[in-house]
Design a protein around this motif. Structure first.
Motif, PDB file in Angstrom:
ATOM      1  N   ALA A 196      59.079   2.997  12.816  1.00 13.02           N
ATOM      2  CA  ALA A 196      58.028   3.933  13.241  1.00 13.02           C
ATOM      3  C   ALA A 196      57.624   3.674  14.689  1.00 13.02           C
ATOM      4  O   ALA A 196      57.422   4.610  15.463  1.00 13.02           O
ATOM      5  N   GLY A 197      57.529   2.411  15.057  1.00 14.04           N
ATOM      6  CA  GLY A 197      57.150   2.061  16.428  1.00 14.04           C
ATOM      7  C   GLY A 197      58.172   2.540  17.445  1.00 14.04           C
ATOM      8  O   GLY A 197      57.804   3.091  18.492  1.00 14.04           O
ATOM      9  N   PHE A 198      59.451   2.347  17.142  1.00 11.15           N
ATOM     10  CA  PHE A 198      60.482   2.767  18.086  1.00 11.15           C
ATOM     11  C   PHE A 198      60.622   4.286  18.151  1.00 11.15           C
ATOM     12  O   PHE A 198      60.872   4.845  19.218  1.00 11.15           O
ATOM     13  N   MET A 210      49.967  11.002  23.183  1.00  7.01           N
ATOM     14  CA  MET A 210      50.673   9.763  22.841  1.00  7.01           C
ATOM     15  C   MET A 210      49.955   9.008  21.724  1.00  7.01           C
ATOM     16  O   MET A 210      50.605   8.463  20.823  1.00  7.01           O
ATOM     17  N   HIS A 211      48.632   8.972  21.790  1.00  4.03           N
ATOM     18  CA  HIS A 211      47.873   8.315  20.728  1.00  4.03           C
ATOM     19  C   HIS A 211      48.106   9.026  19.394  1.00  4.03           C
ATOM     20  O   HIS A 211      48.283   8.374  18.357  1.00  4.03           O
ATOM     21  N   LEU A 212      48.086  10.346  19.441  1.00  7.94           N
ATOM     22  CA  LEU A 212      48.308  11.120  18.212  1.00  7.94           C
ATOM     23  C   LEU A 212      49.730  10.937  17.687  1.00  7.94           C
ATOM     24  O   LEU A 212      49.936  10.777  16.476  1.00  7.94           O
ATOM     25  N   ILE A 213      50.705  10.956  18.584  1.00  8.31           N
ATOM     26  CA  ILE A 213      52.109  10.772  18.179  1.00  8.31           C
ATOM     27  C   ILE A 213      52.273   9.417  17.495  1.00  8.31           C
ATOM     28  O   ILE A 213      52.795   9.329  16.375  1.00  8.31           O
ATOM     29  N   SER A 214      51.844   8.366  18.159  1.00  9.34           N
ATOM     30  CA  SER A 214      51.998   7.022  17.583  1.00  9.34           C
ATOM     31  C   SER A 214      51.257   6.894  16.265  1.00  9.34           C
ATOM     32  O   SER A 214      51.774   6.320  15.308  1.00  9.34           O
ATOM     33  N   GLY A 215      50.048   7.428  16.212  1.00  6.65           N
ATOM     34  CA  GLY A 215      49.266   7.325  14.987  1.00  6.65           C
ATOM     35  C   GLY A 215      49.893   8.037  13.807  1.00  6.65           C
ATOM     36  O   GLY A 215      50.017   7.476  12.718  1.00  6.65           O
ATOM     37  N   LEU A 266      59.360   9.169  21.358  1.00 11.75           N
ATOM     38  CA  LEU A 266      58.630  10.432  21.487  1.00 11.75           C
ATOM     39  C   LEU A 266      57.580  10.353  22.595  1.00 11.75           C
ATOM     40  O   LEU A 266      57.387  11.318  23.346  1.00 11.75           O
ATOM     41  N   ASN A 267      56.930   9.201  22.718  1.00 16.10           N
ATOM     42  CA  ASN A 267      55.921   9.040  23.771  1.00 16.10           C
ATOM     43  C   ASN A 267      56.549   9.048  25.162  1.00 16.10           C
ATOM     44  O   ASN A 267      55.981   9.607  26.106  1.00 16.10           O
ATOM     45  N   HIS A 268      57.723   8.448  25.298  1.00 14.27           N
ATOM     46  CA  HIS A 268      58.399   8.495  26.599  1.00 14.27           C
ATOM     47  C   HIS A 268      58.837   9.921  26.934  1.00 14.27           C
ATOM     48  O   HIS A 268      58.732  10.356  28.084  1.00 14.27           O
ATOM     49  N   LEU A 269      59.311  10.656  25.927  1.00 16.25           N
ATOM     50  CA  LEU A 269      59.659  12.064  26.159  1.00 16.25           C
ATOM     51  C   LEU A 269      58.425  12.856  26.579  1.00 16.25           C
ATOM     52  O   LEU A 269      58.469  13.638  27.528  1.00 16.25           O
ATOM     53  N   TRP A 270      57.312  12.657  25.865  1.00 22.07           N
ATOM     54  CA  TRP A 270      56.083  13.360  26.223  1.00 22.07           C
ATOM     55  C   TRP A 270      55.637  12.978  27.633  1.00 22.07           C
ATOM     56  O   TRP A 270      55.166  13.823  28.386  1.00 22.07           O
ATOM     57  N   SER A 297      52.646  -0.481  23.920  1.00 19.65           N
ATOM     58  CA  SER A 297      51.574   0.122  23.131  1.00 19.65           C
ATOM     59  C   SER A 297      52.082   1.015  22.007  1.00 19.65           C
ATOM     60  O   SER A 297      51.336   1.326  21.086  1.00 19.65           O
ATOM     61  N   SER A 298      53.317   1.432  22.088  1.00 18.54           N
ATOM     62  CA  SER A 298      53.891   2.269  21.026  1.00 18.54           C
ATOM     63  C   SER A 298      54.492   1.433  19.912  1.00 18.54           C
ATOM     64  O   SER A 298      54.627   1.917  18.788  1.00 18.54           O
ATOM     65  N   VAL A 299      54.862   0.197  20.199  1.00 22.90           N
ATOM     66  CA  VAL A 299      55.549  -0.624  19.198  1.00 22.90           C
ATOM     67  C   VAL A 299      54.632  -1.691  18.600  1.00 22.90           C
ATOM     68  O   VAL A 299      54.507  -1.792  17.375  1.00 22.90           O
TER      69      VAL A 299
END
Length: 130
Positions: A17-19, A113-118, A24-28, A50-52
């Motif tokens: 999930a983290g990766f 990014m916060h929403l994507i990761s969450g 997705l966060n890097h794409l955004w 922060s994503s992982v």
């Protein structure tokens, strides 16, 4: 009962999930910068970490909740959702944690990014830890 979950499977789910969230966060980040957002120096590394890392910690918390609480999955979803909502406060501040002013478009860059990761973390940890 859900306590048949294994720690290693939960950590793997958190890593996956983290990766996924990181990608997705890097794409955004690339899209948002094309839309006019300005990323501070070193932002790429901050996004990666922060994503992982928090998702891995979240997977450990999920393991503890489903192992020791009767409604552990529900508690995890509720607390994780609240954590994601509270995390949206930071990007709206006029000053970054290091004291520098928030760059133009920072909220547009970071709130998704916060929403994507969450969302990826909550869904992925539960689904892939089985």
């Amino acid at each position: 009962m859900e306590n048949k979950i294994k720690l290693l499977n939960t950590l793997k789910a958190g890593a996956i999930a983290g990766f996924i969230g990181m990608g997705l966060n890097h794409l955004w980040s690339l899209v948002a910068q094309q839309l006019g957002s300005v990323a501070p120096a070193g932002f790429m590394w901050a996004v990666t970490f922060s994503s992982v890392f928090p998702v891995l910690v979240g997977s450990l918390i999920y393991f503890a909740f489903v192992t020791f609480l009767k409604n552990g999955k529900l508690v995890f979803v509720a607390l994780s959702s609240l954590f994601v909502l509270f995390s949206l406060y930071g990007p709206l501040q006029p000053v970054l944690p290091d004291g520098s002013p928030t760059p133009d478009g920072f909220a547009l860059l970071t709130i998704p990014m916060h929403l994507i990761s969450g969302v990826v973390a909550i869904f992925g940890i539960i689904r892939w830890s089985k």
